[in-house]
Design a protein around this motif. Structure first.
Motif, mmCIF file in Angstrom:
data_model
loop_
_atom_site.group_PDB
_atom_site.id
_atom_site.type_symbol
_atom_site.label_atom_id
_atom_site.label_comp_id
_atom_site.label_asym_id
_atom_site.label_seq_id
_atom_site.Cartn_x
_atom_site.Cartn_y
_atom_site.Cartn_z
ATOM 1 N N ASN A 1 -19.796 -0.353 14.668
ATOM 2 C CA ASN A 1 -19.988 0.595 13.566
ATOM 3 C C ASN A 1 -21.337 1.305 13.611
ATOM 4 N N ILE B 1 -21.731 5.217 13.047
ATOM 5 C CA ILE B 1 -20.325 5.581 12.861
ATOM 6 C C ILE B 1 -20.156 6.909 12.111
ATOM 7 N N ASN C 1 -15.072 0.714 8.899
ATOM 8 C CA ASN C 1 -16.275 1.307 9.484
ATOM 9 C C ASN C 1 -17.552 0.903 8.746
#
Ligand SMILES: [Zn+2]
Length: 281
Positions: free
Chosen positions: A144, A147, A278
């Motif tokens: 992540n 991200i 995420n």
């Protein structure tokens, strides 16, 4: 592969290790697809090909995280092929729309960061120790990292692709100007002068993804939302798995993907599960 009741479902050929002359990478393909003719269900012959690190005299094949993730991905495609239950071969198994074909594969990758799943097989090969929870969390955090930027970048490519492929007149304007306008809704960082994505975007002009680049992100929306059903009911919940099998995997391209999806999930997908995965929601 047999069904729980002993019925023959499919033949699965696995080719896991590299050898001289073998193509690199990993893929699933079908030697013979499934179809029904004169009432007889002709079952499929499916293969998954990998290039896993080979075992040596002194060490077993110690698979990397990426290797197992790739295996799960291709095995998801294989399940789509093996569980097919359609009359027509052309509509069977993985012969679905491009923006739906990666749901069965990508959903499988979700299990790999579930401790409950890892604890079933991911032991240290010498000490037998289970993978520590902190290590799993580190893997999630690394995936992540950055991200927000990566998401906007991916979206901007989808916007650009769709802008080019929805033109209705021959284009004789300025490519960079067109491009910047197309990507504006999801622009995060200033444009670097002298650069142009369009002229380097082979994917959407010769890679088979014309007007389909969005499906990368869309598949993530679908697989995160679909996996959320497993998170809600338990990642090994048989009823949820059966519903995914019957409503999605068995159906191939015999119905609109959204109709199939809604029958499995009970509603259309939302972006919430992806944002949560995420770590931004
Ligand atoms: Zn795939």
């Amino acid at each position: 592969m047999m069904d729980a009741n002993g019925d023959f479902l499919a033949v699965l050929f696995t080719d896991f290790h590299p050898r001289e002359g073998k193509r690199s990478g990993a893929w699933m393909s079908s030697f013979k697809s499934q179809f029904i003719k004169n009432g007889a269900d002709s079952r499929p012959h499916i293969t998954i090909v990998m290039n896993f690190t080979r075992p040596t005299e002194t060490k077993p094949a110690l698979l990397t995280f990426d290797e197992v993730e790739t295996f799960l991905h291709e095995f998801g495609h294989a399940l789509h092929g093996m569980l097919a239950k359609s009359t027509y071969e052309t509509l069977s198994g993985t012969s679905v729309y491009r923006d739906f074909v990666e749901l069965p594969s990508q959903i499988m990758e979700n299990w790999l960061v579930e401790k409950e799943y890892l604890d079933k097989f991911a032991f240290h090969y010498q000490t037998g120790e289970k993978m520590p929870a902190e290590l799993v969390q580190k893997i999630i955090n690394a995936a992540n990292y950055n991200i927000g930027y990566l998401t906007f970048r991916q979206l901007s490519f989808g916007y650009l692709d769709m802008a080019w492929h929805t033109l209705e007149q021959p284009f004789d304007g300025d490519v960079r100007e067109f491009e910047q306008k197309a990507m504006l809704p999801v622009k995060l960082l200033p444009v670097v002068p002298g650069t142009s994505m369009s002229t380097a975007f082979g994917h959407i002009f010769s890679g088979g993804y014309a007007a389909g680049y969005y499906s990368y992100k869309w598949a993530e929306v679908l697989d995160a939302d679909a996996f959320a059903a497993f998170k809600e009911n338990g990642i090994f919940d048989k009823k949820t798995a059966q519903s995914f099998r019957v409503n999605v995997l068995e159906k191939g391209n015999t119905e609109e993907p959204m109709a199939l999806y809604k029958r499995f999930r009970g509603h259309e997908p939302t972006v919430d599960a992806l944002l949560e995965r995420n770590g931004v929601k």
